[in-house]
Each structure stands twice: as structure tokens, then as C-alpha cells.
Write an enzyme that holds these catalytic residues in place. Sequence first.
Site, PDB file in Angstrom:
ATOM      1  N   CYS A 139       0.841  -1.194   0.000  1.00 31.50           N
ATOM      2  CA  CYS A 139       0.000   0.000   0.000  1.00 31.50           C
ATOM      3  C   CYS A 139       0.876   1.243   0.000  1.00 31.50           C
ATOM      4  CB  CYS A 139      -0.964   0.001   1.184  1.00 31.50           C
ATOM      5  SG  CYS A 139      -0.293   0.674   2.697  1.00 31.50           S
ATOM      6  N   GLU A 140       0.413   2.227  -0.746  1.00 32.62           N
ATOM      7  CA  GLU A 140       1.238   3.423  -0.909  1.00 32.62           C
ATOM      8  C   GLU A 140       1.210   4.326   0.316  1.00 32.62           C
ATOM      9  OE1 GLU A 140      -0.289   5.180  -4.448  1.00 32.62           O
ATOM     10  OE2 GLU A 140      -1.763   6.399  -3.396  1.00 32.62           O
ATOM     11  N   HIS A 141       0.336   4.046   1.272  1.00 28.22           N
ATOM     12  CA  HIS A 141       0.256   4.903   2.455  1.00 28.22           C
ATOM     13  C   HIS A 141       1.176   4.448   3.576  1.00 28.22           C
ATOM     14  CE1 HIS A 141      -3.897   5.436   0.595  1.00 28.22           C
ATOM     15  NE2 HIS A 141      -3.194   6.501   0.313  1.00 28.22           N
ATOM     16  N   HIS A 142       1.353   3.122   3.718  1.00 29.88           N
ATOM     17  CA  HIS A 142       2.167   2.616   4.826  1.00 29.88           C
ATOM     18  C   HIS A 142       3.257   1.639   4.374  1.00 29.88           C
ATOM     19  CE1 HIS A 142      -1.980   3.458   6.235  1.00 29.88           C
ATOM     20  NE2 HIS A 142      -1.337   4.124   7.179  1.00 29.88           N
ATOM     21  N   GLN A 153      -5.629  -0.569  -3.940  1.00 32.62           N
ATOM     22  CA  GLN A 153      -6.234  -1.686  -4.675  1.00 32.62           C
ATOM     23  C   GLN A 153      -7.133  -1.202  -5.816  1.00 32.62           C
ATOM     24  OE1 GLN A 153      -7.776  -4.863  -2.208  1.00 32.62           O
ATOM     25  NE2 GLN A 153      -9.255  -5.434  -3.791  1.00 32.62           N
ATOM     26  N   HIS A 196      -5.351  -6.470   3.458  1.00 29.88           N
ATOM     27  CA  HIS A 196      -4.453  -5.322   3.607  1.00 29.88           C
ATOM     28  C   HIS A 196      -3.796  -5.358   4.976  1.00 29.88           C
ATOM     29  CE1 HIS A 196      -5.735  -2.803   0.061  1.00 29.88           C
ATOM     30  NE2 HIS A 196      -6.468  -3.885  -0.024  1.00 29.88           N
ATOM     31  N   CYS A 246      -1.984  -3.233   6.306  1.00 26.03           N
ATOM     32  CA  CYS A 246      -2.013  -1.967   7.046  1.00 26.03           C
ATOM     33  C   CYS A 246      -3.261  -1.904   7.911  1.00 26.03           C
ATOM     34  CB  CYS A 246      -1.904  -0.760   6.121  1.00 26.03           C
ATOM     35  SG  CYS A 246      -3.224  -0.542   4.972  1.00 26.03           S
TER      36      CYS A 246
HETATM   37 ZN   LIG Z   1      -1.863   1.259   4.195  1.00 26.35          ZN
END
Ligand SMILES: [Zn+2]
Length: 210
Positions: free
Chosen positions: A97-100, A138, A166, A168
Site C-alpha cells: 500500500c502506498e500509504h504505509h 487496490q 491489507h 495496514c
Molecule cells: Zn496502508
Amino acid sequence: MNEIVRFARSSSHSVSLETLPSQLDIEHSFREVLRWIGEDPDRDGLRETPARLVRAFQEYFSGYRQDPELILQKTFEETDGYDEMVVLRGVPFESHCEHHVAPIIGHAWVAYVPNSRVVGISKLARVVEAYAKRLQIQERLTAQIANTIEKVLKPQGVAVVIKAAHHCMSSRGVHVHGTDLVTSRMLGCFRDNPMTRQEFMVMVHSGGEQ
Ligand SMILES: [Zn+2]
């Protein structure tokens, strides 16, 4: 290095090569992260870890060095008029995931109805991998796979369904376990014809996860 140069030239969000840090720079940065979390990067077990992390990142993000449109270029046209659905079921993938930068582990179902050109089935799996091995959400992963197949093969329709867990959500933040996110993108006859969509969705619900 050649591959990276090629990608930098073909990428829409192109990276200036002069500003790219070296592999040693990145190893040093990982070493700093180890210090920052409270570790001793010089102890035996960790001495090689920054270099291992660099190699792991090269693998996790190898999709940036692949061109998914190029993967689909080689097609077969002698299909004797085959115009039924082609379905690749339950392609396993790992993304982040690009956030975490936490793992997204899932399966993709990819279908298309050819117009005249078909592609080797392994190529569809490689397109999934080329987009999965990048920082993702996703929803975009799903759309990119479908859009690329539509753009290159120009089929009567494309359908992509992705089910994924996910990390995260399970290993940080809300700590929810055992949930799947399901996303889909339907184009052409899969969008317009409920029977075609239904036929595909039955195959998705009947499994295919390996
Ligand atoms: Zn994430």
C-alpha cells in the site's frame, strides 16, 4: 541500470536520474532507520540487513522496471474466430500500500472477450505482477490492469476482480483481521451485458485461489 534508464524515459512521472540516490545511499538510510527504532545496526544479526532490505525493495517494486503494455504486445490472431470469454482465475499477487508500505496480499481474476487478438495466458498474469509490484491502492491496481488490457488488445470487453487482505489494517491502525477488500472494473460487454458479467462473476465466486 539500463532498465532503470529505460523506465525513467518511458515513465509519465519521470524521475531525474541525477537525483536518484545510489544503492549505498539507500543502505545507509535503512541503517539509520534501524538506529532510530532503537537497534544496534552493527550487531551480527543486523550487519547485512540494510543490504538485504535494498534487495527486498528491488523485488517488491520490480514493477517499475516493467512496461505492462509491452508485455501484451505479442498477440495471436489465428484464433479461428474464437470470441468467447477468456478467464484467468485467482492469480496470486503481493503488492504494497502506498500509504504505509504494508503488504497487500490477494488474488486477481482477469477476463476478456477477444475481438480478434488473443494473448498468451501467462502474459495476463505478468500484467497483474507488473502493476502489483509497485506502491498501490487496490482500486488503482484493478483499474490499471483492466485499462491496459483494453488499450492494447482492444477486446469486446474486460473484467478484473481483485480480492485482497491489507496488512495496514491487520498489523497497524485499527488491527482488523480476516477482512478482504473486493474491487472490480468492468469494461465493454462486461459493463453493458448483464449475462456476460454474471457468467464471469459465477467463476469468481466459485473460487480459483491457488
Ligand atoms: Zn496502508
